[in-house]
Design a protein around this motif. Sequence first.
Motif, PDB file in Angstrom:
ATOM      1  N   ALA A 143       0.814  -1.218   0.000  1.00  0.00           N
ATOM      2  CA  ALA A 143       0.000   0.000   0.000  1.00  0.00           C
ATOM      3  C   ALA A 143       0.844   1.263   0.000  1.00  0.00           C
ATOM      4  O   ALA A 143       0.635   2.163  -0.818  1.00  0.00           O
ATOM      5  CB  ALA A 143      -0.937  -0.011   1.208  1.00  0.00           C
ATOM      6  N   TYR A 144       1.781   1.356   0.936  1.00  0.00           N
ATOM      7  CA  TYR A 144       2.664   2.529   0.981  1.00  0.00           C
ATOM      8  C   TYR A 144       3.951   2.152   1.720  1.00  0.00           C
ATOM      9  O   TYR A 144       3.947   1.235   2.537  1.00  0.00           O
ATOM     10  CB  TYR A 144       1.972   3.731   1.640  1.00  0.00           C
ATOM     11  CG  TYR A 144       1.785   3.631   3.142  1.00  0.00           C
ATOM     12  CD1 TYR A 144       2.803   4.007   4.023  1.00  0.00           C
ATOM     13  CD2 TYR A 144       0.579   3.183   3.694  1.00  0.00           C
ATOM     14  CE1 TYR A 144       2.643   3.929   5.389  1.00  0.00           C
ATOM     15  CE2 TYR A 144       0.402   3.104   5.073  1.00  0.00           C
ATOM     16  CZ  TYR A 144       1.445   3.477   5.920  1.00  0.00           C
ATOM     17  OH  TYR A 144       1.285   3.395   7.279  1.00  0.00           O
ATOM     18  N   PRO A 145       5.055   2.835   1.432  1.00  0.00           N
ATOM     19  CA  PRO A 145       6.314   2.524   2.118  1.00  0.00           C
ATOM     20  C   PRO A 145       6.280   3.000   3.557  1.00  0.00           C
ATOM     21  O   PRO A 145       5.917   4.146   3.834  1.00  0.00           O
ATOM     22  CB  PRO A 145       7.370   3.283   1.305  1.00  0.00           C
ATOM     23  CG  PRO A 145       6.619   4.385   0.645  1.00  0.00           C
ATOM     24  CD  PRO A 145       5.236   3.866   0.396  1.00  0.00           C
ATOM     25  N   THR A 146       6.608   2.119   4.473  1.00  0.00           N
ATOM     26  CA  THR A 146       6.589   2.482   5.888  1.00  0.00           C
ATOM     27  C   THR A 146       7.651   3.514   6.214  1.00  0.00           C
ATOM     28  O   THR A 146       7.410   4.460   6.956  1.00  0.00           O
ATOM     29  CB  THR A 146       6.828   1.251   6.771  1.00  0.00           C
ATOM     30  OG1 THR A 146       8.026   0.597   6.336  1.00  0.00           O
ATOM     31  CG2 THR A 146       5.667   0.286   6.671  1.00  0.00           C
ATOM     32  N   GLN A 147       8.820   3.315   5.672  1.00  0.00           N
ATOM     33  CA  GLN A 147       9.937   4.219   5.886  1.00  0.00           C
ATOM     34  C   GLN A 147      10.917   4.058   4.741  1.00  0.00           C
ATOM     35  O   GLN A 147      10.889   3.056   4.026  1.00  0.00           O
ATOM     36  CB  GLN A 147      10.636   3.945   7.219  1.00  0.00           C
ATOM     37  CG  GLN A 147       9.837   4.459   8.417  1.00  0.00           C
ATOM     38  CD  GLN A 147      10.521   4.202   9.731  1.00  0.00           C
ATOM     39  OE1 GLN A 147      10.511   3.086  10.225  1.00  0.00           O
ATOM     40  NE2 GLN A 147      11.103   5.227  10.319  1.00  0.00           N
ATOM     41  N   GLY A 148      11.756   5.059   4.579  1.00  0.00           N
ATOM     42  CA  GLY A 148      12.787   4.983   3.565  1.00  0.00           C
ATOM     43  C   GLY A 148      14.152   4.921   4.217  1.00  0.00           C
ATOM     44  O   GLY A 148      14.319   5.304   5.382  1.00  0.00           O
ATOM     45  N   ILE A 149      15.112   4.417   3.493  1.00  0.00           N
ATOM     46  CA  ILE A 149      16.487   4.349   3.971  1.00  0.00           C
ATOM     47  C   ILE A 149      17.291   5.397   3.212  1.00  0.00           C
ATOM     48  O   ILE A 149      17.355   5.372   1.986  1.00  0.00           O
ATOM     49  CB  ILE A 149      17.079   2.953   3.729  1.00  0.00           C
ATOM     50  CG1 ILE A 149      16.279   1.901   4.475  1.00  0.00           C
ATOM     51  CG2 ILE A 149      18.538   2.899   4.149  1.00  0.00           C
ATOM     52  CD1 ILE A 149      16.605   0.488   4.034  1.00  0.00           C
ATOM     53  N   ASN A 150      17.877   6.323   3.939  1.00  0.00           N
ATOM     54  CA  ASN A 150      18.721   7.343   3.324  1.00  0.00           C
ATOM     55  C   ASN A 150      19.742   7.794   4.360  1.00  0.00           C
ATOM     56  O   ASN A 150      19.929   7.129   5.384  1.00  0.00           O
ATOM     57  CB  ASN A 150      17.875   8.520   2.808  1.00  0.00           C
ATOM     58  CG  ASN A 150      16.986   9.121   3.880  1.00  0.00           C
ATOM     59  OD1 ASN A 150      17.348   9.157   5.057  1.00  0.00           O
ATOM     60  ND2 ASN A 150      15.815   9.586   3.487  1.00  0.00           N
ATOM     61  N   ALA A 202      21.866  -4.634  15.929  1.00  0.00           N
ATOM     62  CA  ALA A 202      21.363  -3.951  14.735  1.00  0.00           C
ATOM     63  C   ALA A 202      20.079  -3.206  15.083  1.00  0.00           C
ATOM     64  O   ALA A 202      19.069  -3.834  15.426  1.00  0.00           O
ATOM     65  CB  ALA A 202      21.112  -4.955  13.621  1.00  0.00           C
ATOM     66  N   PHE A 203      20.129  -1.892  15.001  1.00  0.00           N
ATOM     67  CA  PHE A 203      18.954  -1.067  15.252  1.00  0.00           C
ATOM     68  C   PHE A 203      18.315  -0.742  13.900  1.00  0.00           C
ATOM     69  O   PHE A 203      18.919  -0.070  13.060  1.00  0.00           O
ATOM     70  CB  PHE A 203      19.340   0.238  15.955  1.00  0.00           C
ATOM     71  CG  PHE A 203      19.859   0.044  17.353  1.00  0.00           C
ATOM     72  CD1 PHE A 203      19.027   0.215  18.451  1.00  0.00           C
ATOM     73  CD2 PHE A 203      21.187  -0.307  17.587  1.00  0.00           C
ATOM     74  CE1 PHE A 203      19.498   0.043  19.745  1.00  0.00           C
ATOM     75  CE2 PHE A 203      21.671  -0.485  18.875  1.00  0.00           C
ATOM     76  CZ  PHE A 203      20.825  -0.309  19.963  1.00  0.00           C
ATOM     77  N   GLY A 204      17.096  -1.228  13.693  1.00  0.00           N
ATOM     78  CA  GLY A 204      16.427  -1.029  12.422  1.00  0.00           C
ATOM     79  C   GLY A 204      16.054   0.419  12.166  1.00  0.00           C
ATOM     80  O   GLY A 204      15.967   1.233  13.095  1.00  0.00           O
ATOM     81  N   TYR A 205      15.813   0.752  10.903  1.00  0.00           N
ATOM     82  CA  TYR A 205      15.448   2.122  10.521  1.00  0.00           C
ATOM     83  C   TYR A 205      14.164   2.575  11.202  1.00  0.00           C
ATOM     84  O   TYR A 205      13.904   3.766  11.337  1.00  0.00           O
ATOM     85  CB  TYR A 205      15.289   2.225   8.995  1.00  0.00           C
ATOM     86  CG  TYR A 205      14.284   1.271   8.413  1.00  0.00           C
ATOM     87  CD1 TYR A 205      12.923   1.534   8.436  1.00  0.00           C
ATOM     88  CD2 TYR A 205      14.698   0.065   7.836  1.00  0.00           C
ATOM     89  CE1 TYR A 205      11.998   0.646   7.925  1.00  0.00           C
ATOM     90  CE2 TYR A 205      13.776  -0.833   7.319  1.00  0.00           C
ATOM     91  CZ  TYR A 205      12.429  -0.534   7.365  1.00  0.00           C
ATOM     92  OH  TYR A 205      11.519  -1.426   6.866  1.00  0.00           O
ATOM     93  N   TRP A 206      13.338   1.630  11.643  1.00  0.00           N
ATOM     94  CA  TRP A 206      12.099   1.939  12.355  1.00  0.00           C
ATOM     95  C   TRP A 206      12.333   2.064  13.860  1.00  0.00           C
ATOM     96  O   TRP A 206      11.411   2.323  14.624  1.00  0.00           O
ATOM     97  CB  TRP A 206      11.061   0.841  12.086  1.00  0.00           C
ATOM     98  CG  TRP A 206      11.498  -0.505  12.567  1.00  0.00           C
ATOM     99  CD1 TRP A 206      11.173  -1.100  13.756  1.00  0.00           C
ATOM    100  CD2 TRP A 206      12.356  -1.420  11.885  1.00  0.00           C
ATOM    101  NE1 TRP A 206      11.781  -2.326  13.866  1.00  0.00           N
ATOM    102  CE2 TRP A 206      12.512  -2.551  12.724  1.00  0.00           C
ATOM    103  CE3 TRP A 206      13.007  -1.393  10.638  1.00  0.00           C
ATOM    104  CZ2 TRP A 206      13.307  -3.643  12.360  1.00  0.00           C
ATOM    105  CZ3 TRP A 206      13.793  -2.482  10.277  1.00  0.00           C
ATOM    106  CH2 TRP A 206      13.931  -3.589  11.120  1.00  0.00           C
ATOM    107  N   GLN A 207      13.594   1.880  14.307  1.00  0.00           N
ATOM    108  CA  GLN A 207      13.929   1.918  15.729  1.00  0.00           C
ATOM    109  C   GLN A 207      14.883   3.062  16.047  1.00  0.00           C
ATOM    110  O   GLN A 207      15.738   2.948  16.922  1.00  0.00           O
ATOM    111  CB  GLN A 207      14.563   0.579  16.137  1.00  0.00           C
ATOM    112  CG  GLN A 207      13.630  -0.618  15.966  1.00  0.00           C
ATOM    113  CD  GLN A 207      14.351  -1.944  16.131  1.00  0.00           C
ATOM    114  OE1 GLN A 207      15.456  -2.138  15.619  1.00  0.00           O
ATOM    115  NE2 GLN A 207      13.735  -2.872  16.847  1.00  0.00           N
TER     116      GLN A 207
END
Length: 327
Positions: free
Chosen positions: A102-109, A185-190
Amino acid sequence: MTAIFSLRSLALTTALGLSFGTAAEAEVTLRYLASHGGLSAHELAEELGYYEGTGIKLENLGYASGGPESLIALAGGSADIGSAATSAVLNSIIGGNDFVAAYPTQGINDEVQSIFYVLEDSPIKSIEDIAGKTVAVNTLGAHLDYTVREALHQKGLPQDAVNLVVVPGPQLEQVLRSKQVDVSAFGYWQTTFEGAARQGGGIRAIFDDTDVLGEIAGGFVVLRRDWVDAHPQEARAFVDGAAKALDWARENPDEAKKVFAKVLSERGENPEVAQYFAGYGVRKGGLPVERDIQFWIDVLEREGKVEKGKLKAADILLVSGEAVAAK
Protein backbone atom coordinates in the motif's frame (compact mmCIF):
# COMPACT_ATOMS: atom_id res chain seq x y z
CA MET A 1 -8.52 -3.50 -11.35
CA THR A 2 -10.74 -0.64 -10.23
CA ALA A 3 -8.86 -0.40 -6.92
CA ILE A 4 -5.55 -0.04 -8.71
CA PHE A 5 -6.74 2.82 -10.85
CA SER A 6 -8.38 4.50 -7.87
CA LEU A 7 -5.13 4.35 -5.94
CA ARG A 8 -3.16 5.69 -8.88
CA SER A 9 -5.53 8.63 -8.90
CA LEU A 10 -4.86 8.93 -5.18
CA ALA A 11 -1.12 9.07 -5.77
CA LEU A 12 -1.50 11.77 -8.39
CA THR A 13 -3.68 13.82 -6.07
CA THR A 14 -1.28 13.37 -3.18
CA ALA A 15 1.68 14.33 -5.35
CA LEU A 16 -0.12 17.54 -6.27
CA GLY A 17 -0.67 18.31 -2.61
CA LEU A 18 -4.46 18.04 -2.86
CA SER A 19 -7.00 16.13 -0.79
CA PHE A 20 -9.88 13.89 -1.77
CA GLY A 21 -12.32 15.04 0.90
CA THR A 22 -14.75 12.26 -0.11
CA ALA A 23 -16.42 10.24 2.60
CA ALA A 24 -16.46 6.47 2.30
CA GLU A 25 -19.78 4.70 1.86
CA ALA A 26 -19.56 2.84 5.19
CA GLU A 27 -17.25 2.67 8.18
CA VAL A 28 -14.68 -0.09 8.16
CA THR A 29 -12.34 -1.09 10.97
CA LEU A 30 -8.75 -1.90 10.12
CA ARG A 31 -7.02 -3.96 12.80
CA TYR A 32 -3.23 -3.77 13.12
CA LEU A 33 -0.28 -4.63 15.34
CA ALA A 34 1.86 -1.77 16.62
CA SER A 35 5.65 -1.59 16.93
CA HIS A 36 7.46 -0.87 20.20
CA GLY A 37 8.92 2.64 20.19
CA GLY A 38 7.44 3.48 16.79
CA LEU A 39 4.40 4.93 15.11
CA SER A 40 3.25 3.89 11.65
CA ALA A 41 2.12 6.60 9.25
CA HIS A 42 -1.48 5.38 9.43
CA GLU A 43 -1.34 5.69 13.23
CA LEU A 44 0.01 9.22 12.85
CA ALA A 45 -2.70 9.98 10.29
CA GLU A 46 -5.33 8.96 12.81
CA GLU A 47 -3.75 11.19 15.48
CA LEU A 48 -3.79 14.11 13.01
CA GLY A 49 -7.44 13.55 12.16
CA TYR A 50 -6.82 12.63 8.55
CA TYR A 51 -9.28 9.73 8.67
CA GLU A 52 -12.20 11.73 10.04
CA GLY A 53 -15.16 11.43 7.69
CA THR A 54 -13.48 8.79 5.53
CA GLY A 55 -15.08 5.72 7.09
CA ILE A 56 -11.68 4.48 8.26
CA LYS A 57 -11.35 3.35 11.88
CA LEU A 58 -8.15 1.81 13.26
CA GLU A 59 -7.96 -0.76 16.03
CA ASN A 60 -4.68 -1.54 17.78
CA LEU A 61 -4.48 -5.25 18.63
CA GLY A 62 -1.22 -4.98 20.57
CA TYR A 63 2.39 -5.34 19.53
CA ALA A 64 4.20 -7.33 16.86
CA SER A 65 7.71 -8.59 17.57
CA GLY A 66 8.51 -7.97 13.92
CA GLY A 67 7.10 -7.74 10.42
CA PRO A 68 6.70 -11.49 9.79
CA GLU A 69 4.37 -11.74 12.80
CA SER A 70 2.12 -9.00 11.41
CA LEU A 71 2.06 -10.73 8.00
CA ILE A 72 1.01 -13.98 9.63
CA ALA A 73 -1.82 -12.13 11.36
CA LEU A 74 -2.83 -10.52 8.07
CA ALA A 75 -2.79 -13.83 6.21
CA GLY A 76 -4.79 -15.53 8.92
CA GLY A 77 -7.44 -12.82 9.02
CA SER A 78 -6.83 -11.72 12.62
CA ALA A 79 -5.46 -8.38 11.35
CA ASP A 80 -6.30 -6.22 8.34
CA ILE A 81 -2.99 -4.36 8.02
CA GLY A 82 0.46 -5.88 7.79
CA SER A 83 3.74 -4.05 8.03
CA ALA A 84 7.06 -5.62 7.19
CA ALA A 85 10.35 -5.34 5.41
CA THR A 86 10.09 -5.70 1.65
CA SER A 87 11.95 -9.02 1.68
CA ALA A 88 9.50 -10.43 4.22
CA VAL A 89 6.52 -9.19 2.18
CA LEU A 90 7.88 -10.87 -0.94
CA ASN A 91 8.57 -14.13 0.89
CA SER A 92 4.99 -14.10 2.12
CA ILE A 93 3.69 -13.55 -1.42
CA ILE A 94 5.93 -16.35 -2.69
CA GLY A 95 4.39 -18.51 0.01
CA GLY A 96 0.95 -17.99 -1.52
CA ASN A 97 -0.46 -14.87 0.13
CA ASP A 98 -2.11 -12.39 -2.23
CA PHE A 99 -0.84 -9.17 -0.67
CA VAL A 100 -0.35 -5.75 -2.21
CA ALA A 101 2.05 -3.04 -1.03
CA ALA A 102 0.00 0.00 0.00
CA TYR A 103 2.66 2.53 0.98
CA PRO A 104 6.31 2.52 2.12
CA THR A 105 6.59 2.48 5.89
CA GLN A 106 9.94 4.22 5.89
CA GLY A 107 12.79 4.98 3.56
CA ILE A 108 16.49 4.35 3.97
CA ASN A 109 18.72 7.34 3.32
CA ASP A 110 21.44 9.37 5.04
CA GLU A 111 19.00 10.60 7.68
CA VAL A 112 17.01 7.42 8.41
CA GLN A 113 18.79 4.09 8.31
CA SER A 114 19.44 0.82 10.11
CA ILE A 115 22.74 0.94 11.97
CA PHE A 116 24.89 -1.94 13.19
CA TYR A 117 26.66 -1.07 16.46
CA VAL A 118 29.49 -2.61 18.47
CA LEU A 119 31.06 -1.55 21.74
CA GLU A 120 33.71 1.14 21.43
CA ASP A 121 36.56 -1.27 22.26
CA SER A 122 35.34 -4.06 19.97
CA PRO A 123 37.86 -5.46 17.47
CA ILE A 124 35.09 -5.45 14.83
CA LYS A 125 35.81 -2.66 12.34
CA SER A 126 34.08 -3.67 9.11
CA ILE A 127 31.48 -5.91 7.49
CA GLU A 128 34.16 -8.56 6.90
CA ASP A 129 34.80 -8.71 10.65
CA ILE A 130 31.24 -9.77 11.53
CA ALA A 131 31.78 -13.25 10.06
CA GLY A 132 31.54 -15.75 12.90
CA LYS A 133 30.08 -13.19 15.28
CA THR A 134 26.69 -12.94 17.00
CA VAL A 135 24.37 -10.18 15.77
CA ALA A 136 21.15 -9.14 17.51
CA VAL A 137 18.19 -8.37 15.24
CA ASN A 138 14.53 -7.81 16.06
CA THR A 139 13.30 -10.78 14.01
CA LEU A 140 14.44 -13.32 11.44
CA GLY A 141 13.42 -13.41 7.79
CA ALA A 142 12.99 -9.64 7.53
CA HIS A 143 14.98 -6.50 6.71
CA LEU A 144 17.93 -6.80 9.08
CA ASP A 145 18.34 -10.50 8.37
CA TYR A 146 18.44 -9.88 4.62
CA THR A 147 20.64 -6.80 4.97
CA VAL A 148 23.24 -8.91 6.78
CA ARG A 149 22.98 -11.62 4.13
CA GLU A 150 23.36 -9.09 1.32
CA ALA A 151 26.29 -7.38 3.08
CA LEU A 152 28.12 -10.70 3.38
CA HIS A 153 27.31 -11.59 -0.23
CA GLN A 154 28.77 -8.32 -1.48
CA LYS A 155 32.01 -9.10 0.38
CA GLY A 156 32.19 -12.60 -1.08
CA LEU A 157 31.41 -14.27 2.24
CA PRO A 158 28.89 -17.05 2.94
CA GLN A 159 25.48 -15.58 3.68
CA ASP A 160 25.14 -17.76 6.79
CA ALA A 161 28.50 -16.70 8.23
CA VAL A 162 26.83 -14.75 11.05
CA ASN A 163 24.90 -16.04 14.05
CA LEU A 164 21.68 -14.02 14.19
CA VAL A 165 19.76 -13.91 17.47
CA VAL A 166 16.34 -12.34 18.03
CA VAL A 167 16.23 -9.51 20.57
CA PRO A 168 13.28 -7.11 21.04
CA GLY A 169 14.02 -3.49 20.19
CA PRO A 170 13.94 -2.20 23.79
CA GLN A 171 16.66 -4.70 24.79
CA LEU A 172 19.10 -4.16 21.89
CA GLU A 173 21.25 -1.71 23.84
CA GLN A 174 21.25 -3.87 26.98
CA VAL A 175 22.44 -7.08 25.28
CA LEU A 176 25.23 -5.20 23.51
CA ARG A 177 26.50 -3.44 26.62
CA SER A 178 26.36 -6.67 28.63
CA LYS A 179 28.38 -8.38 25.85
CA GLN A 180 25.74 -11.03 25.24
CA VAL A 181 26.11 -10.24 21.53
CA ASP A 182 28.92 -8.81 19.42
CA VAL A 183 26.71 -6.52 17.33
CA SER A 184 23.29 -4.97 17.84
CA ALA A 185 21.36 -3.95 14.74
CA PHE A 186 18.95 -1.07 15.25
CA GLY A 187 16.43 -1.03 12.42
CA TYR A 188 15.45 2.12 10.52
CA TRP A 189 12.10 1.94 12.35
CA GLN A 190 13.93 1.92 15.73
CA THR A 191 15.64 5.32 15.55
CA THR A 192 14.18 6.10 18.98
CA PHE A 193 16.06 3.20 20.58
CA GLU A 194 19.18 3.89 18.49
CA GLY A 195 19.25 7.53 19.54
CA ALA A 196 18.94 6.64 23.21
CA ALA A 197 21.75 4.07 22.92
CA ARG A 198 24.02 6.51 21.08
CA GLN A 199 23.36 9.17 23.72
CA GLY A 200 24.71 6.80 26.36
CA GLY A 201 28.09 6.66 24.60
CA GLY A 202 30.54 3.79 24.47
CA ILE A 203 29.24 2.31 21.21
CA ARG A 204 30.46 2.61 17.63
CA ALA A 205 28.72 2.13 14.27
CA ILE A 206 30.42 -0.25 11.85
CA PHE A 207 28.00 0.01 8.90
CA ASP A 208 24.44 0.87 7.98
CA ASP A 209 21.98 -0.49 5.45
CA THR A 210 22.47 2.39 3.00
CA ASP A 211 26.07 1.17 2.63
CA VAL A 212 24.64 -2.12 1.41
CA LEU A 213 21.36 -1.23 -0.30
CA GLY A 214 21.60 2.45 -1.25
CA GLU A 215 18.54 4.68 -0.91
CA ILE A 216 15.47 2.46 -0.97
CA ALA A 217 12.18 1.90 0.81
CA GLY A 218 12.80 -0.14 3.91
CA GLY A 219 9.45 -1.86 4.02
CA PHE A 220 5.77 -1.58 3.24
CA VAL A 221 2.38 -1.52 4.83
CA VAL A 222 0.47 -4.25 3.04
CA LEU A 223 -3.17 -5.14 2.57
CA ARG A 224 -4.91 -8.24 1.25
CA ARG A 225 -5.82 -7.83 -2.40
CA ASP A 226 -9.34 -9.14 -1.82
CA TRP A 227 -9.88 -6.45 0.84
CA VAL A 228 -8.71 -3.72 -1.55
CA ASP A 229 -10.99 -5.05 -4.28
CA ALA A 230 -13.93 -5.08 -1.87
CA HIS A 231 -13.17 -1.64 -0.38
CA PRO A 232 -11.58 0.51 -3.12
CA GLN A 233 -12.77 3.83 -1.67
CA GLU A 234 -11.64 2.97 1.85
CA ALA A 235 -8.30 1.71 0.53
CA ARG A 236 -7.87 5.03 -1.26
CA ALA A 237 -8.69 6.97 1.91
CA PHE A 238 -6.33 4.79 3.98
CA VAL A 239 -3.34 5.39 1.71
CA ASP A 240 -4.18 9.06 1.22
CA GLY A 241 -4.17 9.70 4.97
CA ALA A 242 -0.90 7.81 5.49
CA ALA A 243 0.80 9.65 2.61
CA LYS A 244 -0.29 13.00 4.02
CA ALA A 245 1.03 11.98 7.45
CA LEU A 246 4.42 11.05 5.95
CA ASP A 247 4.69 14.49 4.39
CA TRP A 248 3.49 16.19 7.59
CA ALA A 249 6.15 14.45 9.69
CA ARG A 250 8.89 15.53 7.29
CA GLU A 251 7.68 19.13 7.29
CA ASN A 252 7.00 19.29 11.05
CA PRO A 253 9.69 17.20 12.79
CA ASP A 254 9.38 18.84 16.20
CA GLU A 255 5.61 18.51 16.24
CA ALA A 256 5.94 14.89 15.10
CA LYS A 257 8.13 14.12 18.10
CA LYS A 258 5.47 15.57 20.38
CA VAL A 259 2.82 13.32 18.84
CA PHE A 260 5.15 10.34 19.20
CA ALA A 261 5.73 11.14 22.88
CA LYS A 262 1.99 11.46 23.50
CA VAL A 263 1.17 8.11 21.90
CA LEU A 264 4.08 6.28 23.54
CA SER A 265 2.98 7.63 26.92
CA GLU A 266 -0.60 6.49 26.31
CA ARG A 267 0.72 3.01 25.47
CA GLY A 268 2.72 2.86 28.67
CA GLU A 269 6.04 3.12 26.83
CA ASN A 270 8.87 5.54 27.55
CA PRO A 271 7.93 8.88 25.92
CA GLU A 272 11.48 10.22 26.34
CA VAL A 273 12.72 8.18 23.38
CA ALA A 274 10.46 10.21 21.06
CA GLN A 275 13.11 12.94 20.99
CA TYR A 276 15.29 10.62 18.91
CA PHE A 277 12.72 10.06 16.16
CA ALA A 278 14.65 10.79 12.95
CA GLY A 279 11.70 10.86 10.57
CA TYR A 280 10.34 8.33 8.12
CA GLY A 281 12.79 9.03 5.30
CA VAL A 282 10.13 8.46 2.64
CA ARG A 283 10.14 10.40 -0.62
CA LYS A 284 7.91 13.45 -0.89
CA GLY A 285 4.36 12.34 -1.53
CA GLY A 286 4.92 8.95 0.11
CA LEU A 287 5.24 7.19 -3.25
CA PRO A 288 7.44 4.15 -3.83
CA VAL A 289 9.38 3.45 -7.02
CA GLU A 290 9.65 0.03 -8.63
CA ARG A 291 13.28 -0.42 -7.51
CA ASP A 292 12.02 -0.50 -3.91
CA ILE A 293 10.47 -3.87 -4.74
CA GLN A 294 12.59 -5.04 -7.68
CA PHE A 295 15.89 -4.94 -5.75
CA TRP A 296 14.64 -7.66 -3.41
CA ILE A 297 12.96 -9.63 -6.19
CA ASP A 298 16.38 -9.83 -7.84
CA VAL A 299 17.96 -11.03 -4.58
CA LEU A 300 15.34 -13.74 -4.11
CA GLU A 301 15.76 -14.85 -7.73
CA ARG A 302 19.52 -15.04 -7.21
CA GLU A 303 19.00 -17.19 -4.11
CA GLY A 304 16.62 -19.50 -5.96
CA LYS A 305 13.67 -18.56 -3.73
CA VAL A 306 11.50 -17.62 -6.71
CA GLU A 307 11.52 -18.39 -10.42
CA LYS A 308 13.01 -15.60 -12.52
CA GLY A 309 10.31 -13.33 -13.90
CA LYS A 310 7.51 -14.80 -11.77
CA LEU A 311 7.20 -11.69 -9.59
CA LYS A 312 6.93 -8.16 -10.98
CA ALA A 313 7.14 -5.01 -8.93
CA ALA A 314 4.31 -3.39 -10.88
CA ASP A 315 1.96 -6.23 -9.91
CA ILE A 316 2.74 -5.88 -6.20
CA LEU A 317 2.66 -2.08 -5.84
CA LEU A 318 -0.74 -0.45 -5.67
CA VAL A 319 0.86 2.68 -7.04
CA SER A 320 4.35 3.88 -7.92
CA GLY A 321 6.02 7.19 -8.60
CA GLU A 322 6.70 6.01 -12.14
CA ALA A 323 2.98 5.45 -12.74
CA VAL A 324 2.19 8.96 -11.57
CA ALA A 325 4.95 10.49 -13.70
CA ALA A 326 3.56 8.70 -16.77
CA LYS A 327 0.14 10.34 -16.43
